[in-house]
Design a protein around this motif. Sequence first.
Motif, PDB file in Angstrom:
ATOM      1  N   SER A   1     -24.458  23.593 -55.013  1.00 27.14           N
ATOM      2  CA  SER A   1     -25.225  24.221 -53.940  1.00 27.14           C
ATOM      3  C   SER A   1     -25.966  23.151 -53.142  1.00 27.14           C
ATOM      4  O   SER A   1     -26.098  23.237 -51.925  1.00 27.14           O
ATOM      5  N   LYS A   2     -26.392  22.109 -53.822  1.00 29.56           N
ATOM      6  CA  LYS A   2     -27.029  21.017 -53.072  1.00 29.56           C
ATOM      7  C   LYS A   2     -26.016  20.311 -52.172  1.00 29.56           C
ATOM      8  O   LYS A   2     -26.322  19.946 -51.038  1.00 29.56           O
ATOM      9  N   LEU A   3     -24.817  20.128 -52.670  1.00 28.42           N
ATOM     10  CA  LEU A   3     -23.784  19.457 -51.877  1.00 28.42           C
ATOM     11  C   LEU A   3     -23.458  20.267 -50.625  1.00 28.42           C
ATOM     12  O   LEU A   3     -23.142  19.706 -49.583  1.00 28.42           O
ATOM     13  N   ASP A   4     -23.549  21.574 -50.754  1.00 29.32           N
ATOM     14  CA  ASP A   4     -23.267  22.416 -49.591  1.00 29.32           C
ATOM     15  C   ASP A   4     -24.500  22.580 -48.717  1.00 29.32           C
ATOM     16  O   ASP A   4     -24.552  23.485 -47.887  1.00 29.32           O
ATOM     17  N   GLY A   5     -25.458  21.733 -48.955  1.00 27.19           N
ATOM     18  CA  GLY A   5     -26.622  21.753 -48.082  1.00 27.19           C
ATOM     19  C   GLY A   5     -27.704  22.737 -48.486  1.00 27.19           C
ATOM     20  O   GLY A   5     -28.703  22.876 -47.791  1.00 27.19           O
ATOM     21  N   GLY A   6     -27.489  23.416 -49.590  1.00 29.62           N
ATOM     22  CA  GLY A   6     -28.505  24.359 -50.041  1.00 29.62           C
ATOM     23  C   GLY A   6     -29.688  23.644 -50.668  1.00 29.62           C
ATOM     24  O   GLY A   6     -29.647  22.442 -50.918  1.00 29.62           O
TER      25      GLY A   6
ATOM     26  N   THR B   1     -17.932  19.117 -71.807  1.00 28.66           N
ATOM     27  CA  THR B   1     -16.804  19.989 -71.499  1.00 28.66           C
ATOM     28  C   THR B   1     -17.242  21.123 -70.588  1.00 28.66           C
ATOM     29  O   THR B   1     -16.494  21.515 -69.696  1.00 28.66           O
ATOM     30  N   ALA B   2     -18.439  21.623 -70.793  1.00 29.26           N
ATOM     31  CA  ALA B   2     -18.916  22.686 -69.901  1.00 29.26           C
ATOM     32  C   ALA B   2     -18.985  22.165 -68.475  1.00 29.26           C
ATOM     33  O   ALA B   2     -18.572  22.838 -67.521  1.00 29.26           O
ATOM     34  N   VAL B   3     -19.482  20.973 -68.323  1.00 35.75           N
ATOM     35  CA  VAL B   3     -19.573  20.378 -66.991  1.00 35.75           C
ATOM     36  C   VAL B   3     -18.179  20.219 -66.391  1.00 35.75           C
ATOM     37  O   VAL B   3     -17.931  20.594 -65.242  1.00 35.75           O
ATOM     38  N   ALA B   4     -17.270  19.690 -67.185  1.00 34.00           N
ATOM     39  CA  ALA B   4     -15.919  19.437 -66.676  1.00 34.00           C
ATOM     40  C   ALA B   4     -15.256  20.735 -66.229  1.00 34.00           C
ATOM     41  O   ALA B   4     -14.688  20.816 -65.139  1.00 34.00           O
ATOM     42  N   ILE B   5     -15.361  21.741 -67.064  1.00 36.99           N
ATOM     43  CA  ILE B   5     -14.688  22.996 -66.744  1.00 36.99           C
ATOM     44  C   ILE B   5     -15.315  23.660 -65.521  1.00 36.99           C
ATOM     45  O   ILE B   5     -14.615  24.115 -64.614  1.00 36.99           O
ATOM     46  N   THR B   6     -16.618  23.675 -65.483  1.00 37.88           N
ATOM     47  CA  THR B   6     -17.279  24.303 -64.342  1.00 37.88           C
ATOM     48  C   THR B   6     -16.974  23.541 -63.056  1.00 37.88           C
ATOM     49  O   THR B   6     -16.753  24.134 -61.997  1.00 37.88           O
ATOM     50  N   ALA B   7     -16.954  22.242 -63.146  1.00 39.57           N
ATOM     51  CA  ALA B   7     -16.662  21.441 -61.960  1.00 39.57           C
ATOM     52  C   ALA B   7     -15.280  21.796 -61.412  1.00 39.57           C
ATOM     53  O   ALA B   7     -15.105  21.951 -60.203  1.00 39.57           O
ATOM     54  N   ARG B   8     -14.323  21.948 -62.285  1.00 40.87           N
ATOM     55  CA  ARG B   8     -12.981  22.316 -61.838  1.00 40.87           C
ATOM     56  C   ARG B   8     -12.978  23.661 -61.123  1.00 40.87           C
ATOM     57  O   ARG B   8     -12.262  23.869 -60.152  1.00 40.87           O
TER      58      ARG B   8
ATOM     59  N   GLY C   1     -24.739  23.214 -68.919  1.00 42.27           N
ATOM     60  CA  GLY C   1     -23.726  22.474 -68.177  1.00 42.27           C
ATOM     61  C   GLY C   1     -23.304  23.238 -66.929  1.00 42.27           C
ATOM     62  O   GLY C   1     -23.232  22.686 -65.829  1.00 42.27           O
ATOM     63  N   GLU C   2     -23.055  24.516 -67.113  1.00 47.07           N
ATOM     64  CA  GLU C   2     -22.649  25.337 -65.977  1.00 47.07           C
ATOM     65  C   GLU C   2     -23.713  25.361 -64.882  1.00 47.07           C
ATOM     66  O   GLU C   2     -23.419  25.210 -63.709  1.00 47.07           O
ATOM     67  N   ARG C   3     -24.930  25.570 -65.324  1.00 44.81           N
ATOM     68  CA  ARG C   3     -25.996  25.645 -64.327  1.00 44.81           C
ATOM     69  C   ARG C   3     -26.147  24.338 -63.578  1.00 44.81           C
ATOM     70  O   ARG C   3     -26.371  24.323 -62.371  1.00 44.81           O
ATOM     71  N   ALA C   4     -26.061  23.262 -64.308  1.00 46.63           N
ATOM     72  CA  ALA C   4     -26.215  21.959 -63.668  1.00 46.63           C
ATOM     73  C   ALA C   4     -25.171  21.796 -62.569  1.00 46.63           C
ATOM     74  O   ALA C   4     -25.484  21.393 -61.440  1.00 46.63           O
ATOM     75  N   VAL C   5     -23.942  22.125 -62.884  1.00 51.84           N
ATOM     76  CA  VAL C   5     -22.885  21.984 -61.886  1.00 51.84           C
ATOM     77  C   VAL C   5     -23.123  22.925 -60.711  1.00 51.84           C
ATOM     78  O   VAL C   5     -23.006  22.528 -59.549  1.00 51.84           O
ATOM     79  N   ALA C   6     -23.480  24.151 -61.024  1.00 53.63           N
ATOM     80  CA  ALA C   6     -23.699  25.117 -59.950  1.00 53.63           C
ATOM     81  C   ALA C   6     -24.805  24.625 -59.014  1.00 53.63           C
ATOM     82  O   ALA C   6     -24.676  24.702 -57.790  1.00 53.63           O
ATOM     83  N   LEU C   7     -25.856  24.098 -59.589  1.00 51.19           N
ATOM     84  CA  LEU C   7     -26.951  23.584 -58.763  1.00 51.19           C
ATOM     85  C   LEU C   7     -26.486  22.417 -57.905  1.00 51.19           C
ATOM     86  O   LEU C   7     -26.805  22.328 -56.717  1.00 51.19           O
ATOM     87  N   LEU C   8     -25.716  21.539 -58.515  1.00 58.60           N
ATOM     88  CA  LEU C   8     -25.232  20.381 -57.766  1.00 58.60           C
ATOM     89  C   LEU C   8     -24.368  20.834 -56.597  1.00 58.60           C
ATOM     90  O   LEU C   8     -24.499  20.338 -55.475  1.00 58.60           O
TER      91      LEU C   8
END
Lengths: 349, 349
Positions: free
Chosen positions: A320-325, A95-102, A311-318
């Motif tokens: 930033s990687k998607l944005d080329g970071g 759920t943390a992942v889902a919410i953060t992703a949104r 969960g939040e951190r994982a999404v945030a990291l992903l």
Amino acid sequence: MTEAGRKRAQRPGSVTIADVAGHAGVAVSTVSYVLSGKRMISETTRQRVLASIRVLGYHPHAGARSLASKRSNVIAMVLPLRSGMHMPVLMRFATAVAITARQHDHDVLLVTADEGPDGLRRLAAGSMVDGLILMDVEWEDPRVPLLRELDLCSVLIGIPSDGTGLTCVDLDFAAAGAACADHLAELGHTRVALLGAPAVVYGRDTGFARRTRAGFLERAAARGIEAAAVPCEDDAASAAGAVRGVLANHPGTTGLAVHNEAAVGHVLAELKALGHKVGRDIAVVAICPEDVAERTSPALSSVLIPAEDLGERAVALLMSKLDGGVAPGETLLAPRLTVRESSGTGQSR
Amino acid sequence: MTEAGRKRAQRPGSVTIADVAGHAGVAVSTVSYVLSGKRMISETTRQRVLASIRVLGYHPHAGARSLASKRSNVIAMVLPLRSGMHMPVLMRFATAVAITARQHDHDVLLVTADEGPDGLRRLAAGSMVDGLILMDVEWEDPRVPLLRELDLCSVLIGIPSDGTGLTCVDLDFAAAGAACADHLAELGHTRVALLGAPAVVYGRDTGFARRTRAGFLERAAARGIEAAAVPCEDDAASAAGAVRGVLANHPGTTGLAVHNEAAVGHVLAELKALGHKVGRDIAVVAICPEDVAERTSPALSSVLIPAEDLGERAVALLMSKLDGGVAPGETLLAPRLTVRESSGTGQSR
DNA sequence: ACGGTTCATCGAAGCGTTTCGACGGATATC
DNA sequence: GATATCCGTCGAAACGCTTCGATGAACCGT
């Protein structure tokens, strides 16, 4: 067929960007730029377009968008459904992942790993998802080599043996095990034991179980106290057996660390049944989510598993990687131990 | 740019249907028809195309597909994350849904309801999903009216107050409650009680809790035995309190039904602590998943919650609706009660 | 009053599928 | 042996969006 006729023929609720453009009296591309913000648009036009969007109830077509832009705005959450995993914890991650992703304007596709590697390949090749979050990563995880082959952005929750080139986040379980040892040692206990995950989990060499055990044993050794570690099944009878086994094989054990959310209640019950006063003549500290620790009686001292945070951190990291970071290779969250009744002070050791 | 040049410029792994067609020496449409089977293709061509697909490692682009066909082959699983819900059960539903969906060539988008109605509107309007599976449906569920407005295929797991025009599946909780009453009555108990869900769940009027309670009380009344029903919180202290409360306010109670997966362990522990022999002088029957029932000591007689079965059926129904079929309005699964140690025979009543 | 900028917007070319109508070539019909 | 019927395949038009280059208007300095 006329333009208007074509539109009316569709089922209501299917408003396209062309409809919005028409309504606002601008070009299709202008609407697109208003939405994406990739070019400068005058404030007046912006407002007019936004108003039309609201009036018509426009929502972009996800497929068309992903076709044109090569981004789906969907991430996959891959969770293998192995035995021995603790569902409530997993669910909190999820759920943390889902919410953060949104919050990052992405949706989450649920992938059970039963499909195996081909499932991931399919998602990658079909441009279904922009990135991957892998949960419950094993020490020697078969998905890890695949990840390298796939050239898809990914973040792992858990630490594999070879993490080079990957982004991983996890609780620092070694430190958590050590914190338990420290806590018990500081309370004056000289013989302690760790009741761990079910045997099958160690058999798989799941990272977190082995790291906790190592951290616990090493720290105990460093402090010069005797420590044992045994696996512990989830059911009441086995858990009780494990408790009796430890007490029998290591007489004089007065400090217990439990790293098994499912068994923790059974362990307390058995200690009570054996006539021990938890928090008085025996101290217990657990590694488990907060709600489990608070629901037992007596409430458990515990190192909490920061599922939401991870969960939040994982999404945030992903993202930033998607944005080329670039993302750090390994992020380990420091454990925090909360003292509750089960290891209060003032106990005879 | 030449055709070949254009192709080589893309990142590897991006094979299009045109590449396949070129490789197999057929038209693009022919490849499409091979894949969809919507037109007759000679066996020799079929094989040639299939071979090319395999050689090139072709996977259709999901976005392009959904754009052209108006079908995304994704369904949304909407699960509200309310307090009082039992995660392990929810998770079993979720995995059953995910696995079954894959068998029907669909993926699953995870939607936590925190986004509210707008989230569903977005998915519907953006053609992100073909259909919806709603879990944990309440008696007066705010999502139900929205569903009618949305003209998206959907299946509910759970029963709302007004189910007209909707497709719902659920365990027949009224029958489950009744089965518990029957079982206790047949064992000879004349004063029985139901320990239910946390109070907040009844406050929400969640369908399954109220239906179980009604079924239990009505059947008990019909059989002429005395029955009480009280809510029960999830933590050890409250559960123990609930047990003592029931025994104090309804003296002579010897049969207990427990409809709360989280509290069931605490209830058994408290009964033991009070000096009762569960399965001898007091009978306990639970409504819970099989693994919970088997992990306690003594093992619990139980009506199992057929999560996998429900998940599968929900998906199957949704698929049939998507294919234009009609689906029954309400599917209630008959409860099956399994007798284990906690309500064995040969006990003094 | 005239080139050179900058700003805001437009038009059109894709993106990778599906699907519809068309079209040859066999085969069956009289 | 001409005609109707199928079968297998092809070509092209969508589908709704993003993005790139182009265009015109307004502004600058001179």
